[in-house]
Structure formats: structure tokens, C-alpha cells
Design an enzyme around this catalytic site. Structure first.
Site, mmCIF file in Angstrom:
data_model
loop_
_atom_site.group_PDB
_atom_site.id
_atom_site.type_symbol
_atom_site.label_atom_id
_atom_site.label_comp_id
_atom_site.label_asym_id
_atom_site.label_seq_id
_atom_site.Cartn_x
_atom_site.Cartn_y
_atom_site.Cartn_z
ATOM 1 N N SER A 98 0.825 -1.214 0.000
ATOM 2 C CA SER A 98 0.000 0.000 0.000
ATOM 3 C C SER A 98 0.861 1.266 0.000
ATOM 4 C CB SER A 98 -0.905 0.009 1.229
ATOM 5 O OG SER A 98 -0.128 0.264 2.376
ATOM 6 N N VAL A 158 1.950 2.263 3.628
ATOM 7 C CA VAL A 158 3.128 1.564 4.158
ATOM 8 C C VAL A 158 4.383 1.990 3.388
ATOM 9 C CG1 VAL A 158 4.182 -0.710 4.543
ATOM 10 C CG2 VAL A 158 1.738 -0.390 4.952
ATOM 11 N N GLU A 207 6.348 -0.423 -5.626
ATOM 12 C CA GLU A 207 5.115 -0.488 -6.405
ATOM 13 C C GLU A 207 3.994 -0.348 -5.390
ATOM 14 O OE1 GLU A 207 4.336 -4.243 -8.300
ATOM 15 O OE2 GLU A 207 2.288 -3.629 -8.710
ATOM 16 N N CYS A 260 -3.278 -3.855 -8.055
ATOM 17 C CA CYS A 260 -2.969 -2.420 -8.054
ATOM 18 C C CYS A 260 -3.361 -1.816 -9.396
ATOM 19 C CB CYS A 260 -1.493 -2.195 -7.752
ATOM 20 S SG CYS A 260 -0.415 -3.070 -8.868
HETATM 21 O O1 G3H Z 1 -1.238 -5.744 -7.962
HETATM 22 C C1 G3H Z 1 -0.349 -5.327 -8.669
HETATM 23 C C2 G3H Z 1 0.201 -6.111 -9.780
HETATM 24 O O2 G3H Z 1 1.428 -5.576 -10.181
HETATM 25 C C3 G3H Z 1 -0.762 -6.200 -10.938
HETATM 26 O O3 G3H Z 1 -0.254 -7.001 -11.950
HETATM 27 O O4 G3H Z 1 -1.576 -6.021 -13.824
HETATM 28 O O5 G3H Z 1 -0.286 -8.083 -14.164
HETATM 29 O O6 G3H Z 1 -2.342 -8.092 -12.767
HETATM 30 P P1 G3H Z 1 -1.163 -7.323 -13.236
#
Ligand code: G3H
Length: 494
Positions: free
Chosen positions: A223, A226, A242, A276
Site C-alpha cells: 500500500s 506503508v 510499487e 494495483c
Molecule cells: O497488484 C499489482 C500487480 O502488479 C498487478 O499485476 O496487472 O499483471 O495483474 P497485473
């Protein structure tokens, strides 16, 4: 051969986690996990620092051999890794398997790119110089619950290929998955000290980890809250982060609506919106709002199949925790309170509820939007006919299968709304107009702009980065190798 019993027996303390599948079909699923203490954590960092002195000299072909062996060990443990990913993260078995296979490809591509790295050489009149890639030292990898395989291995592989030592802190709800990945590393020939796993409750041990003086890079996915705490607490380390996202989709009046509907539903509802990069809000041009909404709702009913009789193949699965459900329900309540009941309608599963009916239910929404006593939230679309509300369900990250779709008057306003949150991960624009694409690329604040497709990180070979509160630095296979290393120059006067 390293095994889970021996590894777990190293820890004096234990704690319990609960699978998201608990309480579904009256079953309760809990896991007894090890909990590292202060002493253990300090020793791990000292060992990693010590091991780095020799590990950084590792012969590259030996390293590549170990990495290929790691693939074989992962494949040997494939069934367990997929099964625990399914149980711990609350993913269908199919989604867990897709994540596993994607990750094997990630490692193979990383090895290829690593083997083709070239040093920078200069041959000038007065001097010659070589600038070569060097490891950073000790990398702390903190992985999230939602991709317990891919977002852990995509931290492990670049760190090790660039000859760093690694301390792994997996999400609590991902510890068993991470342990089988860690055992695969050990069985592939990576030594203890070069690779280390620190299990435990993040809230209780995070300071002991992130403030350790021996860390050179923290690679964190989680998050924004954090992430910001880590950034201000760390001793003196580099950061790859990220963090959260609140990706908007913009649908213009010239869009291929059928395609937009399909991409938006996939982007918003896969893995219950717990990505995300999920599409978390949709802005539709007023000229097509009615037509588009009808198509969206009818496809929603066809594509998102839901049954409260959940099994390991169900696509709609329970959210990761009670707190995640509470957060989503709170965002809903606050948003409903803010709007005039005539300005919105709600489609949850196959039911349509008018704004007026929802207004009468405020405070009791749980009964309607979630299955009693479980973390199962029913996939929900909220059609909002007025773009002035700035509701919490638009502003904040819901991380749940709830999608607000808002009627907007102009492209200018759509871009303004897209930029109106603290996040800047990705965005989608649906249009055929090259001038609009160009304008959106210039003006939308995000790391990646997707045209006529959903927001997503994959394929892993693509660079991946967020701006604003969505991240620091870049990932993707090549970028991760670069960002897990530094350069050192050798300059010789002729
Ligand atoms: O939750 C974050 C991930 O980096 C999302 O990956 O877009 O390949 O599902 P994705």
C-alpha cells in the site's frame, strides 16, 4: 534436501493466519506460521552482509546454472506453490496456476536479458574506460498478498542475478507459498545467507527489518501508506516501490463500445479488483452514457458469473481479510451518503437497486453487498449520472469488486477527473481518435497509458512504473536488473 519442517523449527514463536476461504461452506482454514524475533532478524542481516563479500565474486556461469536449477526446483514444487497461493491469497486454482507459469517465463527471460548485458566501453585519445554493472549489497524484498508467487520471484531473480544477497519478508497471507519458493532456492544451490526468509507479522517486525543498517535496497510492493512509512524510516537504502493505484478508464463517444465493455469488466473484476492495476473508476462521455451503461450491465451479468457456493475453481472469490471488506463497505457507505438518490443506481449481481432504495439502506449495506459471515463481496457496478460528487469510491482505492461508472460532459473534464487522485499508476482510454490519444498521453498523469485495452502490468517484459503516490523507480525485467545494481567505472590514462 531442505524441507519445511526443518526451516520452521528454527523459530521460537508462532502465530496463526486464516485463509480467505474460511467460513465458506462452514469450513475454517487456519495456518500455524513461524514468527522471527529480533535476534533472528539481526543475525540474518549480518549473515547476508558477510556472505555478500564472496557471493559478489560468483562466476556468472555458476550463477546462471543455479538460476536454471531454481526453475526446476520450482517446477518440482509446482503443485504445492499453486495450492498455497490459491488458499492464502484467495485465488482460483486456475489463476494461481497462470501466475505460476507467468513467473517461470519471467525467470527464463531474465536469464536471457542478463546474459546479454554489455559493459559500457570508451576508447578515447587520452584514456580508455569500462563501466560495468555491480551489485548493491543486501536487498530486502517485501512482497504483497495478491501475487505471492510473481511479485516475490520478480524481486528475488533480479537481486540474485545481479549478485546481491537477499532477505525476503513475504506477506503473512503468502508465507507458505513463499516458503516453498525459498526452499526451491536452497535446493537449487543458493546458500543460506545469500538467500534468507524472515516470516512474521509485518506490523510487529517491520521496523526491525526496514531500519536495519545493512540494507542497500528495499524492493517493496504494497500500500501507499506503508510505502511512505518505509521511505521515511529507512536507514540509507535505495528504493523500488510499487504502491497503490486508482486506475481510471475513459470511454469517448467514438469508442468501440463492445471492446470497451469487455476490457473494462476484465480490468475491474478479475481477482475481485484486488490488483494495483485494476480499473477502479470509469468516466463515460455523456453522448453514449445510456447506450454504454446498458451494454455494460448486460455483459456484466453474462461475464461475471457468481455463486455463493464457492469452490477452488470459482472466479469470484472472498476478499483477503475482514479489514479489506470493512474498507470497501465504508467507501460505499460514505459515497452513498454524499449523493442525491436520484443521481445513481446500483447493479449488484443480477439485482438492480435504485439510489432511493440504497439511501434507505444506509448503515445496513453489508447485508446487501456481501455474503453473511464471509469475505465474499458481490460484484457491483454503480452508475453515477453526475460527475460533481467526488465520492470516496472514486477517490480511494477500493481493492474490491465494486466499480463506479460516471457520466461526464467533456474530454477536458474526463482528464481532470482522471488526474484528481493522489495515484498515478496506469490509465485506459477508449477511442479511435489519434488526436485524443495524443492529448491523453500528454495530459493524463500515469506511468502507462493503455489505448483500447484494460490497465495491466503484464507482459512482465514491459517496463512498469507509477508516478505520484503510486511508486518509486521502475520494474519490468530489464529495469529490475538495472535497478538491482549500480555501475562501477575503470578509467585508464593512455
Ligand atoms: O497488484 C499489482 C500487480 O502488479 C498487478 O499485476 O496487472 O499483471 O495483474 P497485473
Amino acid at each position: 534436501m531442505h524441507n519445511i519442517e526443518d526451516f520452521f523449527s528454527e523459530f521460537k514463536k508462532q502465530y496463526q493466519t486464516t485463509s480467505p476461504y474460511s467460513n465458506i461452506n462452514q469450513k475454517v482454514l487456519t495456518f500455524e506460521l513461524p514468527f522471527a524475533d529480533k535476534d533472528y532478524i539481526e543475525k540474518v542481516f549480518l549473515l547476508a552482509k558477510e556472505k555478500f563479500k564472496t557471493w559478489k565474486m560468483t562466476n556468472t556461469s555458476v550463477l546462471v546454472h543455479k538460476m536454471k536449477q531454481f526453475i526446476k526446483e520450482l517446477q518440482f514444487n509446482q503443485d504445492k506453490i499453486i495450492y498455497y497461493c490459491h488458499l492464502e491469497a484467495g485465488k482460483s486454482l486456475k489463476d494461481a496456476e497462470t501466475e505460476f507459469l507467468r513467473t517461470i517465463e519471467y525467470i527464463e527471460t531474465s536469464i536471457n536479458i542478463f546474459q546479454n548485458f554489455q559493459d559500457n566501453c570508451f576508447n578515447m585519445d587520452e584514456r580508455m574506460a569500462v563501466f560495468s554493472r555491480q551489485p548493491l549489497g543486501v536487498v530486502l524484498a517485501i512482497s504483497p498478498f495478491n501475487y505471492p508467487i510473481n511479485l516475490l520471484v520478480s524481486k528475488i531473480v533480479p537481486a540474485l542475478l545481479m549478485k546481491n544477497c537477499l532477505v525476503i519478508k513475504p506477506a503473512s497471507s503468502g508465507t507458505l507459498t513463499a516458503t516453498y519458493i525459498f526452499l526451491s532456492l536452497l535446493n537449487a544451490g543458493f546458500e543460506r545467507g545469500v538467500v534468507n526468509l524472515v516470516p512474521g507479522k509485518g506490523k510487529e517486525i517491520s521496523d526491525l527489518l526496514i531500519k536495519n543498517e545493512n540494507i542497500n535496497l528495499i524492493n517493496f510492493t504494497g500500500s501507499t501508506q506503508v510505502g511512505k512509512y518505509i521511505a521515511k524510516s529507512t536507514y540509507f537504502s535505495q528504493l523500488i516501490m510499487e504502491l497503490g493505484g486508482n486506475d481510471p478508464a475513459i470511454v469517448l463517444d467514438d469508442a468501440d463500445q463492445k471492446n470497451a465493455v469487455k476490457e473494462i469488466l476484465n480490468g475491474a473484476f478479475s481477482y475481485n479488483g484486488q490488483r494495483c492495476t485494476a480499473i477502479k473508476r470509469v468516466y463515460v462521455h455523456e453522448n453514449i452514457f445510456e447506450e454504454f451503461s446498458k451494454l455494460l450491465i448486460s455483459e456484466f451479468k453474462n461475464l461475471i458469473t457468481f455463486s455463493s457456493n464457492i469452490d477452488e475453481n470459482s472466479k469470484v472469490t472472498p476478499l483477503i481479510s475482514d479489514a479489506a471488506v470493512e474498507n470497501a463497505m465504508n467507501l460505499l457507505s460514505e459515497s452513498f451518503k454524499k449523493m442525491n438518490p436520484n443521481d445513481f443506481e446500483v447493479f449488484s449481481l443480477n439485482n438492480q437497486i435504485t439510489g432511493q432504495k440504497v439511501a434507505n439502506m444506509i448503515g445496513k449495506e453489508n447485508l446487501f453487498f456481501k455474503e453473511k459471515d464471509t469475505n465474499l463481496i458481490f460484484p457491483t457496478i454503480i452508475l453515477i449520472h453526475n460527475s460533481n460528487y467526488d465520492t470516496l469510491i472514486e477517490k480511494e482505492e477500493q481493492f474490491a469488486p465494486i466499480l463506479p461508472v460516471i457520466k461526464v460532459k467533456s474530454l477536458k473534464e474526463m482528464i481532470k477527473l482522471a488526474n484528481s487522485t493522489d495515484y498515478g499508476l496506469q490509465a485506459s482510454v477508449f477511442t479511435k481518435n489519434i488526436n485524443i490519444i495524443n492529448q491523453c498521453f500528454q495530459e493524463i498523469e500515469c506511468g502507462t497509458l493503455n489505448i483500447n485495452q484494460q490497465t495491466k502490468r503484464s507482459p512482465d517484459i514491459f517496463p512498469f512504473q507509477g508516478i505520484k503516490s503510486s511508486g518509486i523507480s521502475q520494474q519490468g525485467i530489464y529495469q529490475s536488473l538495472i535497478n538491482n545494481s549500480t555501475i562501477k567505472g575503470l578509467v585508464i590514462k593512455k
